[in-house]
Design an enzyme around this catalytic site. Structure first.
Site, PDB file in Angstrom:
ATOM      1  N   ARG A 567       0.827  -1.205   0.000  1.00  0.00           N
ATOM      2  CA  ARG A 567       0.000   0.000   0.000  1.00  0.00           C
ATOM      3  C   ARG A 567       0.864   1.259   0.000  1.00  0.00           C
ATOM      4  O   ARG A 567       1.898   1.316   0.646  1.00  0.00           O
ATOM      5  CB  ARG A 567      -0.903   0.026   1.241  1.00  0.00           C
ATOM      6  CG  ARG A 567      -1.859  -1.132   1.375  1.00  0.00           C
ATOM      7  CD  ARG A 567      -3.004  -1.155   0.424  1.00  0.00           C
ATOM      8  NE  ARG A 567      -3.841   0.026   0.444  1.00  0.00           N
ATOM      9  CZ  ARG A 567      -5.064   0.072  -0.105  1.00  0.00           C
ATOM     10  NH1 ARG A 567      -5.578  -1.011  -0.699  1.00  0.00           N
ATOM     11  NH2 ARG A 567      -5.769   1.164  -0.080  1.00  0.00           N
ATOM     12  N   VAL A 568       0.389   2.246  -0.728  1.00  0.00           N
ATOM     13  CA  VAL A 568       1.080   3.541  -0.705  1.00  0.00           C
ATOM     14  C   VAL A 568       0.292   4.541   0.150  1.00  0.00           C
ATOM     15  O   VAL A 568       0.695   5.673   0.306  1.00  0.00           O
ATOM     16  CB  VAL A 568       1.276   4.119  -2.128  1.00  0.00           C
ATOM     17  CG1 VAL A 568       2.234   3.249  -2.930  1.00  0.00           C
ATOM     18  CG2 VAL A 568      -0.058   4.269  -2.855  1.00  0.00           C
ATOM     19  N   ASP A 569      -0.857   4.103   0.674  1.00  0.00           N
ATOM     20  CA  ASP A 569      -1.640   5.015   1.520  1.00  0.00           C
ATOM     21  C   ASP A 569      -1.562   4.539   2.970  1.00  0.00           C
ATOM     22  O   ASP A 569      -0.761   3.679   3.301  1.00  0.00           O
ATOM     23  CB  ASP A 569      -3.101   5.070   1.049  1.00  0.00           C
ATOM     24  CG  ASP A 569      -3.728   3.685   0.986  1.00  0.00           C
ATOM     25  OD1 ASP A 569      -3.062   2.698   1.370  1.00  0.00           O
ATOM     26  OD2 ASP A 569      -4.887   3.583   0.570  1.00  0.00           O
ATOM     27  N   ASP A 570      -2.385   5.100   3.830  1.00  0.00           N
ATOM     28  CA  ASP A 570      -2.296   4.744   5.246  1.00  0.00           C
ATOM     29  C   ASP A 570      -3.190   3.565   5.592  1.00  0.00           C
ATOM     30  O   ASP A 570      -4.052   3.648   6.470  1.00  0.00           O
ATOM     31  CB  ASP A 570      -2.638   5.971   6.102  1.00  0.00           C
ATOM     32  CG  ASP A 570      -1.593   7.049   5.913  1.00  0.00           C
ATOM     33  OD1 ASP A 570      -0.410   6.682   5.762  1.00  0.00           O
ATOM     34  OD2 ASP A 570      -1.944   8.236   5.887  1.00  0.00           O
ATOM     35  N   VAL A 571      -2.996   2.495   4.876  1.00  0.00           N
ATOM     36  CA  VAL A 571      -3.723   1.270   5.184  1.00  0.00           C
ATOM     37  C   VAL A 571      -2.678   0.204   5.503  1.00  0.00           C
ATOM     38  O   VAL A 571      -1.669   0.096   4.818  1.00  0.00           O
ATOM     39  CB  VAL A 571      -4.588   0.824   3.986  1.00  0.00           C
ATOM     40  CG1 VAL A 571      -5.180  -0.558   4.221  1.00  0.00           C
ATOM     41  CG2 VAL A 571      -5.713   1.822   3.734  1.00  0.00           C
TER      42      VAL A 571
END
Ligand code: PRX
Length: 699
Positions: A567-571
């Site tokens: 993941r590149v997001d905050d997941v």
């Protein structure tokens, strides 16, 4: 007591018409494929060295076969999917111009329509179709519960009857097309049956994984305004009992305190883990499955749904805010899910197929319930944990049921690998033909073990990349069609056009690394976030105009193979389960003594990633081991055990930019001890916090 109806189950004239129109002949022919078993086919490209020939011709025989179909699916999506959709039963065919979409917010609202104007019912395609074509006695579910010896099988006819009984009960409760029903059940046959019963009458099911806490369940009940809930008295998981009915009662009380008083009925399945007499009860609201369901009529006419009518929603975590209700619709989801299951696992009717997922996640919807039933498979359902009572459980089940396809998560493999090969090799695995993984990147070590020890180097591994939002597998090998590489999901499925973008949103060509996005819509894409279309547009379509943003990083190699990098997001992906950092932070900061929290994911040998929490308390004297326990409890209560931080790191201050943004990159480095890779810390408002944080590690 409800009188049994004498409604004839099938209208023979209609059936004949159906046979003619909807290719049941073709399907029946597929049943005869067994006669080809044992025939050696001249497939040249084997996925792993030493593979022996497959026991029947694979549906897609090689990469050029695939490329031809893939090109068609991209050049002419409407034509391609219309052709595929003919293998399903539609009570009314879709309009000529069935496929309309807009993936670009500059051109107005995001919308996506497939098979518009068509009418169908997915349960008819999953169940009646097989029964009507003479395969009602084939096994549909092969269930094994927590304890050894707890086994049950159900045929397609039996499942159809039970689905109809529950559907009739739902109708009798006043549940109508479009109403939401929450399902909080353990892995028993009644879980997929409840899902199918909702779909039978057009109710939208929302399955909540029975590992979520009362708070999490309450939030999901309120959000979709469920009037009705399915649950069980309790369930044993390994040596532990989980009191599901208690949790449901708590959740309903929490929802009521929050102002939602709409739950009118709770249907409770009695499990021996907690007998009726000991189950908490609210008279007038709660009823027993055993009292309500068996006497209902065993046929229920399906609600013919528009292709774009909602089928189900499933809550999933994002990088911000509360979990979102991902909404899937009927026609596109059905066609793509059935098709993905068919080609990804080379699945034919009667194949014994085992997907170890729980129905509480998307994999349990697509690849355990709808997908395999659309293909007439015999599905193994497993209601325990993989190492209970010993680490040979799964391999024993493969031997016992002669499982042909085994689809699981890398976490399960990593957790079983540590017990040694003898647990595997003690069991006969000669029935296995195809192995699969899903949910998280698989490390080459686990892949090699799966290949060499479990599959004896003769079963291709399909590493399937996809998401709750995509509905079905998007990038995946097709077994026996091309060579695989450990850790790569290889090539896009039919109709899927992945692109790799740089930060500016420009498409990169050839071998490259960047952000994974999808260029054109596909039939099983989610249609909206339930009740919040703006959030849908913002989350998936605003980052890169004109593309669906996946949230994953990806590399493409010189052979055109895709490698998901995470993941590149905050997941965070914990054991293949999505956890939003914002959700854990919000749970931690709800503690009255907690001032601030920042959560990141750190690498974990078994779980893939673990939750790591930096926590700032109002007073230093609160930073005690007892407080860590309280914080863990709060996460457990608000989300569920799987989201509990492995480490709580006291943080007198957090590394922030001058504009107040937390620099998680630095937190990740500190967590893994990579102090020499901290990079530029000069943009921090207070660079001194870094040294303080390092000094607090392990305290
Ligand atoms: O990061 C990717 C990871 O799981 C995310 C989707 O999670 P969820 O919606 O819960 O669905 C999981 C089951 C489909 C993705 O954004 N992921 C899923 N499959 C893979 C994967 N990462 C690497 N390889 C995979 N095969």
């Amino acid at each position: 007591q409800v009188a049994r109806t004498h409604e004839p189950r099938y209208d023979v004239t209609a059936l004949k018409e159906e046979l003619k129109m909807h290719r049941i002949q073709v399907l029946s022919k597929q049943f005869n494929l067994d006669s080809e078993a044992g025939q050696q086919v001249g497939v040249t490209l084997f996925p792993t060295a030493g593979s022996q020939a497959y026991d029947r011709p694979p549906l897609i025989k090689d990469r050029s076969d695939y490329e031809r179909l893939h090109k068609w699916s991209i050049d002419d999506p409407a034509g391609f999917w219309a052709e595929i959709a003919k293998d399903f039963f539609w009570s009314k065919k879709w309009d000529d111009n069935h496929h309309t979409y807009n993936f670009d917010m500059r051109k107005g609202r995001i919308e996506c329509n497939w098979f518009k104007g068509g009418k169908t019912n997915i349960t008819y395609n999953c169940l009646d179709r097989w029964v009507a074509s003479g395969h009602g006695n084939q096994l549909c579910f092969i269930w094994e519960g927590n304890d050894l010896g707890h086994e049950r099988v159900m045929t397609y006819q039996q499942v159809l009857n039970d689905v109809c009984r529950v559907a009739n009960w739902l109708r009798a409760q006043g549940v109508k097309k479009g109403d939401c029903v929450t399902i909080y059940l353990p892995m028993i046959c009644e879980l997929p049956i409840a899902m199918l019963a909702c779909a039978r009458i057009g109710a939208v099911h929302s399955v909540v994984f029975a590992g979520f806490s009362a708070d999490a369940l309450a939030q999901r009940i309120q959000d979709c305004k469920s009037k009705l809930l399915f649950t069980s008295s309790a369930v044993n998981r390994g040596p532990k009992r989980v009191d599901l009915k208690h949790i449901v009662d708590d959740a309903i009380s929490i929802a009521e305190r929050n102002g939602y008083k709409g739950v009118k009925r709770v249907l409770v399945y009695e499990k021996s883990a907690l007998p009726r007499e000991q189950t908490p009860w609210v008279a007038g609201r709660d009823v027993w499955w055993r009292d309500e369901i068996p006497n209902r009529p065993e046929f229920c006419s399906p609600e013919w749904m528009d292709a774009e009518d909602p089928l189900f929603m499933l809550y999933t975590s994002g990088s911000t805010g509360q979990p979102k209700g991902v909404l899937h619709t009927t026609g596109g989801y059905m066609v793509q899910t059935g098709t993905a299951n068919k080609y990804v696992f080379d699945l034919r009717p009667g194949d014994v197929y085992w997907c170890t997922a729980d129905c509480g996640w998307i994999t349990g919807h697509t690849f355990l319930t709808y997908g395999p039933l659309l293909n007439g498979a015999s599905c193994v359902l497993f209601g325990s944990t993989p190492a209970y009572p010993d680490p040979g459980r799964c391999w024993n089940m493969i031997e016992k049921y002669k499982v042909r396809v085994f689809y699981t998560a890398p976490t399960l493999l990593r957790s079983l690998m540590q017990f040694g090969d003898k647990w595997v090799t003690a069991h006969d695995r000669s029935s296995l033909r195809i192995l699969g993984t899903v949910g998280e990147p698989i490390n080459p070590h686990a892949w090699n073990w799966f290949n060499e020890v479990v599959g004896e180097k003769r079963c291709p591994i399909v590493d399937t990349w996809w998401q709750t939002e995509t509905g079905a597998a998007m990038i995946t090998p097709l077994p026996y069609a091309w060579a695989t590489k450990p850790g790569s999901a290889t090539l896009p499925f039919f109709g899927v056009q992945p692109v790799i973008l740089n930060d500016k949103g420009e498409e990169l060509q050839g071998a490259c690394e960047g952000i994974l996005a999808i260029k054109k819509p596909w039939p099983s894409i989610m249609r909206t976030v339930y009740g919040d279309h703006e959030r849908f547009e913002k989350t998936y379509f605003s980052a890169f105009k004109g593309y669906y943003f996946t949230g994953d990083g990806c590399r493409r190699d010189e052979d055109g193979y895709y490698w998901i990098t995470g993941r590149v997001d905050d997941v965070i992906n914990v054991s293949g389960h999505r956890v939003g950092t914002a959700e854990v932070e919000s749970a931690l900061t709800s503690h009255p003594q907690c001032a601030e929290a920042a959560v990141i994911g750190t690498p974990h040998n078994i779980k893939g990633e673990a939750v790591y929490a930096y926590v700032t308390m109002l007073s230093e004297s609160d930073c005690t081991p007892a407080m860590k326990k309280e914080l863990v409890e709060i996460v457990k209560r608000q989300i569920g055990s799987f989201a509990i931080p492995d480490c709580i790191h006291w943080a007198p201050g957090l590394p922030k930019t001058r504009s107040g943004k937390i620099m998680r990159r630095i937190l990740r480095k500190i967590a893994t001890g990579a102090y020499d890779e901290l990079g530029d810390t000069s943009t921090l408002a207070e660079p001194g916090v870094v040294d303080t944080l390092i000094s607090m590690k392990g305290k």
